[in-house]
Motif scaffolding. Structure first.
Motif, PDB file in Angstrom:
ATOM      1  N   UNK A 266       0.832  -1.191   0.000  1.00  0.00           N
ATOM      2  CA  UNK A 266       0.000   0.000   0.000  1.00  0.00           C
ATOM      3  C   UNK A 266       0.868   1.242   0.000  1.00  0.00           C
ATOM      4  N   UNK A 267       0.366   2.294  -0.602  1.00  0.00           N
ATOM      5  CA  UNK A 267       1.089   3.559  -0.617  1.00  0.00           C
ATOM      6  C   UNK A 267       1.050   4.190   0.763  1.00  0.00           C
ATOM      7  N   UNK A 268       2.019   5.055   1.069  1.00  0.00           N
ATOM      8  CA  UNK A 268       1.967   5.793   2.321  1.00  0.00           C
ATOM      9  C   UNK A 268       0.769   6.732   2.314  1.00  0.00           C
ATOM     10  N   UNK A 269       0.578   7.409   3.434  1.00  0.00           N
ATOM     11  CA  UNK A 269      -0.497   8.381   3.512  1.00  0.00           C
ATOM     12  C   UNK A 269      -0.342   9.395   2.387  1.00  0.00           C
ATOM     13  N   UNK A 270      -1.454   9.920   1.910  1.00  0.00           N
ATOM     14  CA  UNK A 270      -1.423  10.775   0.730  1.00  0.00           C
ATOM     15  C   UNK A 270      -0.484  11.958   0.883  1.00  0.00           C
ATOM     16  N   UNK A 271      -0.385  12.507   2.075  1.00  0.00           N
ATOM     17  CA  UNK A 271       0.430  13.706   2.237  1.00  0.00           C
ATOM     18  C   UNK A 271       1.919  13.432   2.082  1.00  0.00           C
ATOM     19  N   UNK A 272       2.346  12.141   2.170  1.00  0.00           N
ATOM     20  CA  UNK A 272       3.765  11.820   2.056  1.00  0.00           C
ATOM     21  C   UNK A 272       4.132  11.319   0.665  1.00  0.00           C
ATOM     22  N   UNK A 273       3.122  11.115  -0.164  1.00  0.00           N
ATOM     23  CA  UNK A 273       3.384  10.559  -1.491  1.00  0.00           C
ATOM     24  C   UNK A 273       4.039  11.596  -2.395  1.00  0.00           C
ATOM     25  N   UNK A 274       5.082  11.190  -3.086  1.00  0.00           N
ATOM     26  CA  UNK A 274       5.718  12.029  -4.087  1.00  0.00           C
ATOM     27  C   UNK A 274       5.650  11.293  -5.407  1.00  0.00           C
ATOM     28  N   UNK A 275       5.723  12.037  -6.466  1.00  0.00           N
ATOM     29  CA  UNK A 275       5.553  11.447  -7.780  1.00  0.00           C
ATOM     30  C   UNK A 275       6.792  11.660  -8.635  1.00  0.00           C
ATOM     31  N   UNK A 276       6.972  10.776  -9.600  1.00  0.00           N
ATOM     32  CA  UNK A 276       8.110  10.866 -10.515  1.00  0.00           C
ATOM     33  C   UNK A 276       7.637  10.491 -11.908  1.00  0.00           C
ATOM     34  N   UNK A 277       8.338  11.017 -12.902  1.00  0.00           N
ATOM     35  CA  UNK A 277       8.004  10.744 -14.296  1.00  0.00           C
ATOM     36  C   UNK A 277       9.184  10.046 -14.954  1.00  0.00           C
ATOM     37  N   UNK A 278       8.898   8.998 -15.743  1.00  0.00           N
ATOM     38  CA  UNK A 278       9.960   8.268 -16.430  1.00  0.00           C
ATOM     39  C   UNK A 278      10.504   9.094 -17.596  1.00  0.00           C
ATOM     40  N   UNK A 279      11.816   9.070 -17.768  1.00  0.00           N
ATOM     41  CA  UNK A 279      12.449   9.816 -18.858  1.00  0.00           C
ATOM     42  C   UNK A 279      12.796   8.923 -20.042  1.00  0.00           C
TER      43      UNK A 279
ATOM     44  N   UNK B 285       6.966  -5.335 -15.842  1.00  0.00           N
ATOM     45  CA  UNK B 285       6.375  -4.606 -16.952  1.00  0.00           C
ATOM     46  C   UNK B 285       7.246  -3.432 -17.355  1.00  0.00           C
ATOM     47  N   UNK B 286       6.962  -2.870 -18.499  1.00  0.00           N
ATOM     48  CA  UNK B 286       7.704  -1.722 -19.000  1.00  0.00           C
ATOM     49  C   UNK B 286       6.829  -0.474 -18.899  1.00  0.00           C
ATOM     50  N   UNK B 287       7.351   0.555 -18.238  1.00  0.00           N
ATOM     51  CA  UNK B 287       6.648   1.830 -18.111  1.00  0.00           C
ATOM     52  C   UNK B 287       7.127   2.739 -19.232  1.00  0.00           C
ATOM     53  N   UNK B 288       6.204   3.190 -20.046  1.00  0.00           N
ATOM     54  CA  UNK B 288       6.575   4.014 -21.189  1.00  0.00           C
ATOM     55  C   UNK B 288       7.127   5.366 -20.747  1.00  0.00           C
ATOM     56  N   UNK B 289       7.937   5.953 -21.601  1.00  0.00           N
ATOM     57  CA  UNK B 289       8.494   7.271 -21.330  1.00  0.00           C
ATOM     58  C   UNK B 289       7.359   8.258 -21.070  1.00  0.00           C
ATOM     59  N   UNK B 290       7.519   9.044 -19.978  1.00  0.00           N
ATOM     60  CA  UNK B 290       6.502  10.028 -19.631  1.00  0.00           C
ATOM     61  C   UNK B 290       5.465   9.528 -18.650  1.00  0.00           C
ATOM     62  N   UNK B 291       5.578   8.257 -18.222  1.00  0.00           N
ATOM     63  CA  UNK B 291       4.629   7.702 -17.261  1.00  0.00           C
ATOM     64  C   UNK B 291       4.867   8.308 -15.880  1.00  0.00           C
ATOM     65  N   UNK B 292       3.804   8.707 -15.206  1.00  0.00           N
ATOM     66  CA  UNK B 292       3.911   9.245 -13.847  1.00  0.00           C
ATOM     67  C   UNK B 292       3.634   8.120 -12.855  1.00  0.00           C
ATOM     68  N   UNK B 293       4.557   7.909 -11.917  1.00  0.00           N
ATOM     69  CA  UNK B 293       4.425   6.865 -10.905  1.00  0.00           C
ATOM     70  C   UNK B 293       4.490   7.491  -9.522  1.00  0.00           C
ATOM     71  N   UNK B 294       3.964   6.791  -8.546  1.00  0.00           N
ATOM     72  CA  UNK B 294       3.977   7.275  -7.170  1.00  0.00           C
ATOM     73  C   UNK B 294       5.102   6.606  -6.397  1.00  0.00           C
ATOM     74  N   UNK B 295       5.921   7.376  -5.707  1.00  0.00           N
ATOM     75  CA  UNK B 295       6.995   6.825  -4.873  1.00  0.00           C
ATOM     76  C   UNK B 295       6.435   6.411  -3.519  1.00  0.00           C
TER      77      UNK B 295
END
Length: 398
Positions: free
Chosen positions: A54-67, A84-94
């Motif tokens: 599970x993800x952490x609490x919403x206030x601690x979540x940070x996001x990143x985009x694949x280059x 799986x393969x995440x396409x370039x430009x995909x936004x994921x949650x840390x």
């Protein structure tokens, strides 16, 4: 494009409990009337699960985009299987967890690890606005893909549909869509559906966005320049995932290691000439031969027909005495070995005695009656096309 994408669509692989079920009825009487032995399930000696975190609490979540097109790994390191393969430009949650240069992230319904070298911090993506009462959407299957009873690969696998089959998208849940397909309803990853009409192409090899093939024997270099050191020479026709690119060079994963090859030496379409056997498949066959070489009469590899064979990643182990109880047992043992060692042998899928095992869900299910093998309809269903006389294996080049 993983190897599977020539037959199956590209999607994130969920690690689930694996059980080798090689159950199936006797082959068609006209093709193999001598098969009388009951074909019973073989208990799997391995169960492997990876809990979705599970993800952490919403206030601690940070996001990143694949280059770049980036693998989501089971653990922190390139040695671990890709989910799986995440396409370039995909936004994921840390999730906040790190291991060296690796970040743990959540991609759709999957949690795994990705190299931070290809991730950049970004703002939280805007939530999609609900559209109550919106019309049902028409979609087409983008490749051969099964429906599932629930929006997860861990659920029961239902009927499979090949590229070009029309479906109605009834609703969505996360990265999954619930669709009405001809004669069946179920869940399918949304990315495996196309908004434009597609057509079934049989064994035609389509351009790949994720893999490359060498046009000629090529040096793999440590950097994007001919002045950098060579890691070795790969032969013409070798298939390899492309990781990134710059200044006319591509960073690729090859049998000589991960390095750079000039784009003029590469193509995104499999070579028209018969390719050589891909290194990953040659290694797998060598290991199988050392252990089970006496149980099969020959191994079929390069040939026209299925795309896997044409690409040099498909193998047919022709079992000795396949209709006898001893032949069935030997085939069961070989299939069980491949499932147990799926990660180290880079197994994508297996077909044996009219059953198909998929890496993406870890399940065995019906083959000819499950919607697979549409390209074999013209040949008719018999002991060979239903894979009673041989174990078919395809490797994943990733």
């Amino acid at each position: 494009m993983s190897t599977r994408n020539h037959l199956f669509t590209q999607g994130a692989v969920a690690s689930v409990a694996l059980a080798l079920v090689t159950a199936g009825g006797a082959p068609p009487a006209a093709a193999a009337p001598s098969v009388t032995a009951a074909f019973r399930p073989v208990a799997s000696p391995i169960a492997s699960t990876v809990a979705l975190q599970a993800l952490p609490a919403a206030k601690t979540v940070k996001y990143a985009k694949t280059t770049a097109n980036l693998n989501l790994r089971r653990n922190a390191g390139t040695k671990y299987p890709s989910l799986g393969v995440m396409k370039k430009g995909t936004v994921v949650a840390r999730t906040g967890r790190t291991s060296g240069a690796w970040w743990q992230v959540r991609y759709g319904s999957k949690t795994g690890w990705a190299s931070s070298d290809y991730l950049r911090s970004t703002a939280k993506p805007a939530a999609a606005k609900p559209q109550p009462g919106a019309a049902k959407a028409i979609r087409w299957f983008a490749g051969s893909q099964a429906l599932y009873a629930k929006p997860t690969f861990a659920s029961k696998r239902l009927q499979a549909f090949t590229k070009g089959i029309k479906a109605t998208q009834l609703r969505t849940s996360g990265s999954w869509s619930y669709v009405q397909a001809p004669g069946s309803r179920g869940w399918v990853p949304t990315r495996d559906l196309s908004k434009k009409a597609t057509r079934y192409t049989g064994s035609t090899i389509l351009p790949s966005s994720s893999h490359r093939w060498t046009r000629y024997a090529s040096h793999v270099r440590t950097g994007g320049s001919t002045s950098t050191r060579s890691l070795g020479v790969v032969p013409a026709g070798e298939m390899m995932p492309v990781l990134s690119g710059r200044n006319g060079w591509s960073r690729v994963k090859t049998s000589k290691g991960t390095g750079w090859i000039k784009n003029t030496l590469l193509t995104n379409l499999a070579t028209k000439a018969p390719p050589h056997l891909q290194p990953v498949t040659a290694r797998m066959i060598k290991k199988v031969k050392a252990r089970y070489g006496r149980t099969y009469s020959s191994v079929g590899t390069l040939r026209n027909g299925s795309i896997g064979h044409r690409l040099g990643v498909g193998s047919d182990f022709m079992m000795r005495g396949w209709s006898a109880s001893s032949g069935i047992r030997n085939g069961n043992n070989l299939a069980a070995y491949l499932v147990r060692n799926r990660a180290s042998l880079d197994i994508d899928y297996i077909i044996w005695r009219d059953r198909i095992w998929l890496r993406q869900d870890g399940q065995w299910g019906p083959y000819s009656k499950g919607g697979w093998g549409r390209h074999l309809n013209a040949r008719g269903w018999n002991a060979t096309t239903m894979h009673y006389d041989h174990v078919h294996v395809e490797n994943l080049v990733d």
